[in-house]
Design a protein around this motif. Structure first.
Motif, PDB file in Angstrom:
ATOM      1  N   LEU A   1      27.897   9.375  50.270  1.00 39.52           N
ATOM      2  CA  LEU A   1      27.272   9.512  48.956  1.00 39.52           C
ATOM      3  C   LEU A   1      27.360  10.950  48.435  1.00 39.52           C
ATOM      4  O   LEU A   1      27.190  11.188  47.250  1.00 39.52           O
TER       5      LEU A   1
ATOM      6  N   TYR B   1      26.550  12.023  44.497  1.00 40.52           N
ATOM      7  CA  TYR B   1      25.135  12.200  44.189  1.00 40.52           C
ATOM      8  C   TYR B   1      24.639  13.523  44.751  1.00 40.52           C
ATOM      9  O   TYR B   1      25.179  14.043  45.712  1.00 40.52           O
TER      10      TYR B   1
ATOM     11  N   GLU C   1      19.164  12.690  45.259  1.00 43.82           N
ATOM     12  CA  GLU C   1      19.510  11.334  44.849  1.00 43.82           C
ATOM     13  C   GLU C   1      19.963  10.506  46.050  1.00 43.82           C
ATOM     14  O   GLU C   1      19.576   9.336  46.186  1.00 43.82           O
TER      15      GLU C   1
ATOM     16  N   ASP D   1      16.987   9.511  48.065  1.00 45.89           N
ATOM     17  CA  ASP D   1      16.261   8.432  47.388  1.00 45.89           C
ATOM     18  C   ASP D   1      16.968   7.093  47.561  1.00 45.89           C
ATOM     19  O   ASP D   1      16.335   6.072  47.844  1.00 45.89           O
ATOM     20  N   ILE D   2      18.282   7.088  47.415  1.00 41.45           N
ATOM     21  CA  ILE D   2      19.064   5.854  47.560  1.00 41.45           C
ATOM     22  C   ILE D   2      18.928   5.300  48.975  1.00 41.45           C
ATOM     23  O   ILE D   2      18.779   4.096  49.179  1.00 41.45           O
TER      24      ILE D   2
ATOM     25  N   ASN E   1      16.463   5.913  51.028  1.00 40.89           N
ATOM     26  CA  ASN E   1      15.049   5.863  51.414  1.00 40.89           C
ATOM     27  C   ASN E   1      14.747   6.803  52.573  1.00 40.89           C
ATOM     28  O   ASN E   1      14.078   6.430  53.541  1.00 40.89           O
TER      29      ASN E   1
END
Length: 72
Positions: free
Chosen positions: A57, A61, A65, A68-69, A71
């Protein structure tokens, strides 16, 4: 610091074990913390970075971010 896991074979000796551990803690020999095995330990920052890298990612991101994606 080393961490040990203790499995008590006989439940009826629980109080004796707790008393012994608390005595060592009172003398400053050990740090005694009772934990719940069902409760996961939070990931270290190194582990979080590795998870983000493995998920690929990073290029798309920001770190926040991605956390957050995932968790984290």
């Amino acid at each position: 610091m080393k961490t040990f896991k203790i499995n008590l074979v006989e439940d009826f000796k629980y109080d004796k074990l707790i008393a012994a551990l608390q005595s060592l803690a009172d003398e400053g020999i050990i740090v005694f913390e009772e934990t719940n095995e069902n409760e996961p330990e939070p990931a270290t920052e190194d582990q979080v970075q590795e998870i983000i890298e493995e998920s690929e990612l990073g290029p798309y991101y920001t770190e926040k971010e991605a956390k957050d994606i995932l968790n984290l």
